[in-house]
Structures are given as structure tokens and as C-alpha cells.
Design a protein around this motif. Sequence first.
Motif, short mmCIF file in Angstrom:
data_model
loop_
_atom_site.label_atom_id
_atom_site.label_comp_id
_atom_site.label_asym_id
_atom_site.label_seq_id
_atom_site.Cartn_x
_atom_site.Cartn_y
_atom_site.Cartn_z
N LYS A 62 0.82 -1.21 0.00
CA LYS A 62 0.00 0.00 0.00
C LYS A 62 0.86 1.26 0.00
N ASN A 63 2.01 1.19 0.63
CA ASN A 63 2.86 2.38 0.80
C ASN A 63 4.14 2.34 -0.04
N LYS A 64 4.16 1.54 -1.08
CA LYS A 64 5.38 1.39 -1.87
C LYS A 64 5.85 2.70 -2.50
N ASN A 65 4.95 3.62 -2.73
CA ASN A 65 5.33 4.91 -3.33
C ASN A 65 5.33 6.06 -2.33
N THR A 66 5.21 5.74 -1.05
CA THR A 66 5.19 6.78 -0.02
C THR A 66 6.59 7.35 0.17
N ASN A 67 6.67 8.65 0.23
CA ASN A 67 7.93 9.32 0.52
C ASN A 67 8.05 9.43 2.04
N TRP A 68 8.85 8.55 2.64
CA TRP A 68 8.97 8.52 4.09
C TRP A 68 9.76 9.70 4.64
N ASN A 69 10.32 10.50 3.75
CA ASN A 69 10.96 11.75 4.21
C ASN A 69 9.92 12.82 4.48
N LYS A 70 8.73 12.64 3.91
CA LYS A 70 7.64 13.61 4.10
C LYS A 70 6.50 13.07 4.94
N THR A 71 6.42 11.75 5.08
CA THR A 71 5.36 11.10 5.85
C THR A 71 5.99 10.37 7.02
N ASP A 72 5.41 10.53 8.20
CA ASP A 72 5.95 9.91 9.40
C ASP A 72 5.62 8.41 9.41
N TYR A 73 6.66 7.60 9.24
CA TYR A 73 6.52 6.15 9.17
C TYR A 73 5.86 5.58 10.42
N ILE A 74 6.35 5.97 11.58
CA ILE A 74 5.82 5.41 12.83
C ILE A 74 4.35 5.76 13.01
N LEU A 75 3.96 6.99 12.69
CA LEU A 75 2.54 7.35 12.79
C LEU A 75 1.69 6.50 11.86
N GLU A 76 2.18 6.23 10.67
CA GLU A 76 1.43 5.40 9.72
C GLU A 76 1.35 3.95 10.20
N ILE A 77 2.43 3.42 10.74
CA ILE A 77 2.42 2.05 11.30
C ILE A 77 1.42 1.98 12.44
N GLU A 78 1.44 2.96 13.32
CA GLU A 78 0.52 2.98 14.46
C GLU A 78 -0.93 3.12 14.00
N ARG A 79 -1.17 3.96 13.02
CA ARG A 79 -2.52 4.15 12.48
C ARG A 79 -3.03 2.84 11.87
N TYR A 80 -2.20 2.20 11.08
CA TYR A 80 -2.58 0.95 10.42
C TYR A 80 -2.88 -0.14 11.47
N SER A 81 -1.98 -0.29 12.44
CA SER A 81 -2.18 -1.34 13.44
C SER A 81 -3.38 -1.05 14.33
N THR A 82 -3.63 0.22 14.63
CA THR A 82 -4.82 0.58 15.42
C THR A 82 -6.08 0.18 14.68
N ASN A 83 -6.13 0.47 13.39
CA ASN A 83 -7.29 0.08 12.58
C ASN A 83 -7.46 -1.43 12.54
N LYS A 84 -6.37 -2.15 12.45
CA LYS A 84 -6.44 -3.62 12.42
C LYS A 84 -6.91 -4.15 13.78
N LEU A 85 -6.45 -3.56 14.87
CA LEU A 85 -6.91 -3.99 16.19
C LEU A 85 -8.40 -3.73 16.37
N ILE A 86 -8.88 -2.62 15.85
CA ILE A 86 -10.32 -2.33 15.89
C ILE A 86 -11.08 -3.40 15.12
N GLU A 87 -10.57 -3.79 13.96
CA GLU A 87 -11.20 -4.87 13.17
C GLU A 87 -11.24 -6.17 13.97
N LEU A 88 -10.12 -6.52 14.59
CA LEU A 88 -10.07 -7.76 15.37
C LEU A 88 -11.05 -7.72 16.53
N ARG A 89 -11.13 -6.58 17.19
CA ARG A 89 -12.08 -6.45 18.31
C ARG A 89 -13.51 -6.59 17.81
N SER A 90 -13.81 -6.04 16.64
CA SER A 90 -15.17 -6.13 16.11
C SER A 90 -15.53 -7.56 15.73
#
Length: 77
Positions: free
Chosen positions: A44-72
Motif C-alpha cells: 500500500k505504501n510502496k510509493n510513499t515518501n517517508w521523508n515527508k510522511t511519518d513512518y511510525i505514525l502510519e504504522i501505528e494508524r494501520y495497526s490501530t485500525n487492524k486492532l479495531i477490526e479484530l475487536r469487532s
Amino acid sequence: MDNQKLLETVADFAYILGKAGYFSGDSRADIQEIIYWAKNFEEKNKNTNWNKTDYILEIERYSTNKLIELRSLNIFK
């Protein structure tokens, strides 16, 4: 796909999910799920410029969404 980057993504997801106390009851399934998430995230992020986008924030956002899915799905409470 860069193997080092994929391995770092797997490690980041494992760390975040472990910190959240995630365990479905089947460690092999959990590991496969984390690998799947990492591959999906990297694709999904193969073209993301990690110099302009915060990698850790994106990892945390993605994993939070996945945890919400698992809880549901009542896989993780």
C-alpha cells in the motif's frame, strides 16, 4: 519488495500488538496475520515518501485500525 524493510515492518507490528496485549490464542495464526499486515502495508505504501510522511505514525494508524477490526470480530478484546 525490500526484505529489510518488510522485516522492520513485521517487527514494528509485532511490537505494537504485543504492547497492546494482543493474543488470539494461536501464536502461529497471529504471526501469519502480522506478516500479512506487513506485506499489505508495504504494498500500500510502496510509493510513499517517508521523508515527508511519518513512518511510525502510519504504522501505528494501520495497526490501530487492524486492532479495531479484530475487536469487532471478537478475536481480541
